[in-house]
Scaffold this motif. Structure first.
Motif, PDB file in Angstrom:
ATOM      1  N   LEU A  53       0.809  -1.211   0.000  1.00 23.87           N
ATOM      2  CA  LEU A  53       0.000   0.000   0.000  1.00 23.87           C
ATOM      3  C   LEU A  53       0.847   1.268   0.000  1.00 23.87           C
ATOM      4  CD1 LEU A  53      -2.641  -1.050   2.670  1.00 23.87           C
ATOM      5  CD2 LEU A  53      -2.866  -1.147   0.180  1.00 23.87           C
ATOM      6  N   ALA A  54       0.365   2.266  -0.740  1.00 24.76           N
ATOM      7  CA  ALA A  54       0.955   3.603  -0.746  1.00 24.76           C
ATOM      8  C   ALA A  54      -0.198   4.612  -0.708  1.00 24.76           C
ATOM      9  CB  ALA A  54       1.798   3.806  -2.008  1.00 24.76           C
ATOM     10  N   PRO A  55       0.075   5.841  -0.289  1.00 21.68           N
ATOM     11  CA  PRO A  55      -0.991   6.851  -0.254  1.00 21.68           C
ATOM     12  C   PRO A  55      -1.679   7.006  -1.616  1.00 21.68           C
ATOM     13  CG  PRO A  55       0.929   7.650   0.931  1.00 21.68           C
ATOM     14  CD  PRO A  55       1.346   6.372   0.260  1.00 21.68           C
ATOM     15  N   TRP A  56      -3.001   7.151  -1.558  1.00 29.52           N
ATOM     16  CA  TRP A  56      -3.812   7.301  -2.770  1.00 29.52           C
ATOM     17  C   TRP A  56      -4.170   8.770  -2.921  1.00 29.52           C
ATOM     18  CZ3 TRP A  56      -9.201   4.545  -3.604  1.00 29.52           C
ATOM     19  CH2 TRP A  56      -9.630   4.787  -4.920  1.00 29.52           C
ATOM     20  N   LYS A  57      -3.605   9.404  -3.947  1.00 26.13           N
ATOM     21  CA  LYS A  57      -3.875  10.813  -4.190  1.00 26.13           C
ATOM     22  C   LYS A  57      -5.324  11.020  -4.607  1.00 26.13           C
ATOM     23  CE  LYS A  57       0.865  11.994  -5.487  1.00 26.13           C
ATOM     24  NZ  LYS A  57       1.750  12.628  -6.509  1.00 26.13           N
ATOM     25  N   GLU A  58      -5.900  12.109  -4.133  1.00 21.23           N
ATOM     26  CA  GLU A  58      -7.326  12.345  -4.333  1.00 21.23           C
ATOM     27  C   GLU A  58      -7.693  12.522  -5.798  1.00 21.23           C
ATOM     28  OE1 GLU A  58     -10.777  15.491  -2.812  1.00 21.23           O
ATOM     29  OE2 GLU A  58      -8.795  15.470  -1.881  1.00 21.23           O
ATOM     30  N   ASN A  59      -6.791  13.086  -6.599  1.00 21.39           N
ATOM     31  CA  ASN A  59      -7.132  13.467  -7.977  1.00 21.39           C
ATOM     32  C   ASN A  59      -6.690  12.436  -9.002  1.00 21.39           C
ATOM     33  OD1 ASN A  59      -4.399  13.840  -7.723  1.00 21.39           O
ATOM     34  ND2 ASN A  59      -4.340  15.771  -8.864  1.00 21.39           N
ATOM     35  N   GLU A  60      -6.523  11.185  -8.622  1.00 24.99           N
ATOM     36  CA  GLU A  60      -6.105  10.188  -9.606  1.00 24.99           C
ATOM     37  C   GLU A  60      -6.767   8.839  -9.355  1.00 24.99           C
ATOM     38  OE1 GLU A  60      -1.851   9.807  -9.415  1.00 24.99           O
ATOM     39  OE2 GLU A  60      -1.899   8.666  -7.557  1.00 24.99           O
ATOM     40  N   ALA A  61      -6.875   8.083 -10.440  1.00 25.80           N
ATOM     41  CA  ALA A  61      -7.285   6.683 -10.348  1.00 25.80           C
ATOM     42  C   ALA A  61      -6.036   5.828 -10.167  1.00 25.80           C
ATOM     43  CB  ALA A  61      -8.030   6.283 -11.612  1.00 25.80           C
ATOM     44  N   ILE A  62      -6.236   4.622  -9.657  1.00 30.25           N
ATOM     45  CA  ILE A  62      -5.137   3.676  -9.482  1.00 30.25           C
ATOM     46  C   ILE A  62      -5.397   2.461 -10.360  1.00 30.25           C
ATOM     47  CG2 ILE A  62      -3.977   2.114  -7.864  1.00 30.25           C
ATOM     48  CD1 ILE A  62      -3.256   4.976  -7.365  1.00 30.25           C
ATOM     49  N   GLU A  63      -4.358   2.000 -11.061  1.00 35.82           N
ATOM     50  CA  GLU A  63      -4.448   0.793 -11.872  1.00 35.82           C
ATOM     51  C   GLU A  63      -3.353  -0.188 -11.466  1.00 35.82           C
ATOM     52  OE1 GLU A  63      -4.481   1.641 -16.041  1.00 35.82           O
ATOM     53  OE2 GLU A  63      -6.258   2.934 -15.909  1.00 35.82           O
ATOM     54  N   ILE A  64      -3.747  -1.454 -11.370  1.00 35.36           N
ATOM     55  CA  ILE A  64      -2.840  -2.556 -11.062  1.00 35.36           C
ATOM     56  C   ILE A  64      -2.968  -3.581 -12.180  1.00 35.36           C
ATOM     57  CG2 ILE A  64      -2.292  -4.437  -9.469  1.00 35.36           C
ATOM     58  CD1 ILE A  64      -1.777  -1.702  -8.245  1.00 35.36           C
ATOM     59  N   SER A  65      -1.840  -4.033 -12.729  1.00 31.36           N
ATOM     60  CA  SER A  65      -1.845  -5.078 -13.756  1.00 31.36           C
ATOM     61  C   SER A  65      -1.058  -6.283 -13.268  1.00 31.36           C
ATOM     62  CB  SER A  65      -1.236  -4.560 -15.062  1.00 31.36           C
ATOM     63  OG  SER A  65      -1.976  -3.478 -15.585  1.00 31.36           O
ATOM     64  N   PHE A  66      -1.527  -7.475 -13.639  1.00 29.00           N
ATOM     65  CA  PHE A  66      -0.848  -8.712 -13.253  1.00 29.00           C
ATOM     66  C   PHE A  66      -1.174  -9.804 -14.248  1.00 29.00           C
ATOM     67  CE2 PHE A  66      -4.942  -8.671 -11.193  1.00 29.00           C
ATOM     68  CZ  PHE A  66      -5.416  -9.971 -11.315  1.00 29.00           C
ATOM     69  N   GLU A  67      -0.329 -10.822 -14.282  1.00 31.52           N
ATOM     70  CA  GLU A  67      -0.527 -11.941 -15.190  1.00 31.52           C
ATOM     71  C   GLU A  67      -1.434 -12.986 -14.542  1.00 31.52           C
ATOM     72  OE1 GLU A  67       3.312 -13.426 -16.197  1.00 31.52           O
ATOM     73  OE2 GLU A  67       3.934 -11.580 -17.211  1.00 31.52           O
ATOM     74  N   LEU A  68      -2.481 -13.376 -15.250  1.00 30.80           N
ATOM     75  CA  LEU A  68      -3.392 -14.397 -14.741  1.00 30.80           C
ATOM     76  C   LEU A  68      -2.858 -15.777 -15.144  1.00 30.80           C
ATOM     77  CD1 LEU A  68      -5.875 -15.146 -13.200  1.00 30.80           C
ATOM     78  CD2 LEU A  68      -7.272 -14.645 -15.198  1.00 30.80           C
ATOM     79  N   LYS A  69      -1.790 -16.170 -14.480  1.00 34.09           N
ATOM     80  CA  LYS A  69      -1.145 -17.462 -14.719  1.00 34.09           C
ATOM     81  C   LYS A  69      -0.853 -18.110 -13.366  1.00 34.09           C
ATOM     82  CE  LYS A  69       1.183 -15.809 -18.917  1.00 34.09           C
ATOM     83  NZ  LYS A  69       2.500 -15.519 -19.549  1.00 34.09           N
ATOM     84  N   GLY A  70      -0.994 -19.427 -13.307  1.00 30.37           N
ATOM     85  CA  GLY A  70      -0.677 -20.136 -12.077  1.00 30.37           C
ATOM     86  C   GLY A  70      -1.763 -20.097 -11.022  1.00 30.37           C
ATOM     87  N   GLU A 160     -12.207  10.487   3.089  1.00 28.09           N
ATOM     88  CA  GLU A 160     -11.981  11.168   4.361  1.00 28.09           C
ATOM     89  C   GLU A 160     -10.500  11.448   4.608  1.00 28.09           C
ATOM     90  OE1 GLU A 160     -13.862   8.314   6.912  1.00 28.09           O
ATOM     91  OE2 GLU A 160     -15.809   9.339   6.788  1.00 28.09           O
ATOM     92  N   GLY A 161      -9.659  11.205   3.612  1.00 30.53           N
ATOM     93  CA  GLY A 161      -8.232  11.422   3.782  1.00 30.53           C
ATOM     94  C   GLY A 161      -7.546  10.195   4.359  1.00 30.53           C
ATOM     95  N   GLY A 162      -6.297  10.015   3.985  1.00 27.81           N
ATOM     96  CA  GLY A 162      -5.511   8.920   4.522  1.00 27.81           C
ATOM     97  C   GLY A 162      -5.700   7.589   3.823  1.00 27.81           C
ATOM     98  N   GLN A 163      -6.481   7.557   2.736  1.00 27.99           N
ATOM     99  CA  GLN A 163      -6.683   6.299   2.031  1.00 27.99           C
ATOM    100  C   GLN A 163      -5.386   5.854   1.362  1.00 27.99           C
ATOM    101  OE1 GLN A 163      -8.784   8.853   1.717  1.00 27.99           O
ATOM    102  NE2 GLN A 163     -10.828   8.141   2.254  1.00 27.99           N
ATOM    103  N   GLN A 164      -5.242   4.532   1.265  1.00 24.89           N
ATOM    104  CA  GLN A 164      -4.115   3.935   0.576  1.00 24.89           C
ATOM    105  C   GLN A 164      -4.626   2.942  -0.460  1.00 24.89           C
ATOM    106  OE1 GLN A 164      -0.578   3.042   3.311  1.00 24.89           O
ATOM    107  NE2 GLN A 164      -2.318   2.909   4.708  1.00 24.89           N
ATOM    108  N   ALA A 165      -3.772   2.612  -1.420  1.00 22.66           N
ATOM    109  CA  ALA A 165      -4.143   1.647  -2.448  1.00 22.66           C
ATOM    110  C   ALA A 165      -2.890   0.970  -2.974  1.00 22.66           C
ATOM    111  CB  ALA A 165      -4.887   2.340  -3.592  1.00 22.66           C
ATOM    112  N   GLY A 166      -3.085  -0.206  -3.580  1.00 18.99           N
ATOM    113  CA  GLY A 166      -1.968  -0.922  -4.167  1.00 18.99           C
ATOM    114  C   GLY A 166      -2.336  -2.355  -4.502  1.00 18.99           C
TER     115      GLY A 166
END
Length: 201
Positions: A53-70, A160-166
């Motif tokens: 997890l890292a801080p999630w900025k209010e003015n941006e979306a977050i994207e995570i990519s990964f391989e669906l293998k295994g 409410e502030g302080g959100q994280q994402a990852g």
């Protein structure tokens, strides 16, 4: 607008068995019995999954990519974690259920719920999960390199502030699950729930 979030910007909620950088990606091995769930139906409380997890900025979306293998065993899972605290979070991504990969989300505010839909055609592909805030909610979408954006969930998520994402992964039933994450990025937020965001890799 797009910024790469480097892996060492994040902190683990629970250290995985192992992790290593391969090129620009991060390969992570989950601990057997790792999971996130709060109370509903099963009665148990699990908060030992692996979320980076890292801080999630209010003015941006977050994207995570990964391989669906295994992904082979019941409840093998990976995707994006949106974090407000140990009893207030959302995880969304791919989870194996009855031998089939499903795209789904668990929304938790003291109690967890679970929504899912089968996507067997996504197996072996590069999956991207996206979260974008809108007022008091978050819009969660998913795609692969061969399938367009799908809206997965609109859920309450107070800003409410302080959100994280990852990125996150869990292996509730077995040892040895490895997930190759290829991208962690902040991008422009959604314009509207009915307008697909751009595709960027």
């Amino acid at each position: 607008m797009s910024r790469v979030i480097v892996w060492n910007e994040g902190n683990w909620t629970t250290e995985p068995v192992a992790y290593r950088q391969e090129g620009e990606g991060l390969v992570v091995e989950a601990l057997k019995g790792s999971d996130y769930w709060q109370k509903t139906m099963y009665g148990f409380e699990h908060d030992n999954g692996h979320a980076l997890l890292a801080p999630w900025k209010e003015n941006e979306a977050i994207e995570i990519s990964f391989e669906l293998k295994g992904f082979t065993e019941l409840y093998d899972q990976a995707g994006i974690m949106l974090w407000q605290g140990r009893t207030s979070w959302i995880k969304a991504g791919i989870e194996i259920n009855d031998g089939v990969p499903h795209i789904g989300a668990v929304v938790t505010d003291t109690y967890s719920d679970w929504s899912l839909s089968p996507v067997p055609e996504w197996m072996g592909e590069l999956v991207t999960i996206r979260a974008s805030r809108s007022q008091d909610a978050v819009i969660i979408r998913a795609r692969t390199q061969n399938h367009p954006w799908r809206t997965i969930r609109v859920a309450r998520f107070l800003n409410e502030g302080g959100q994280q994402a990852g990125p996150f992964l869990c292996a509730p039933t077995r040892a040895g699950l490895e997930v190759a994450f290829t991208r962690w990025a902040g991008t422009a937020p959604d314009e509207d729930i009915h307008i697909d965001p751009p595709v960027s890799d």
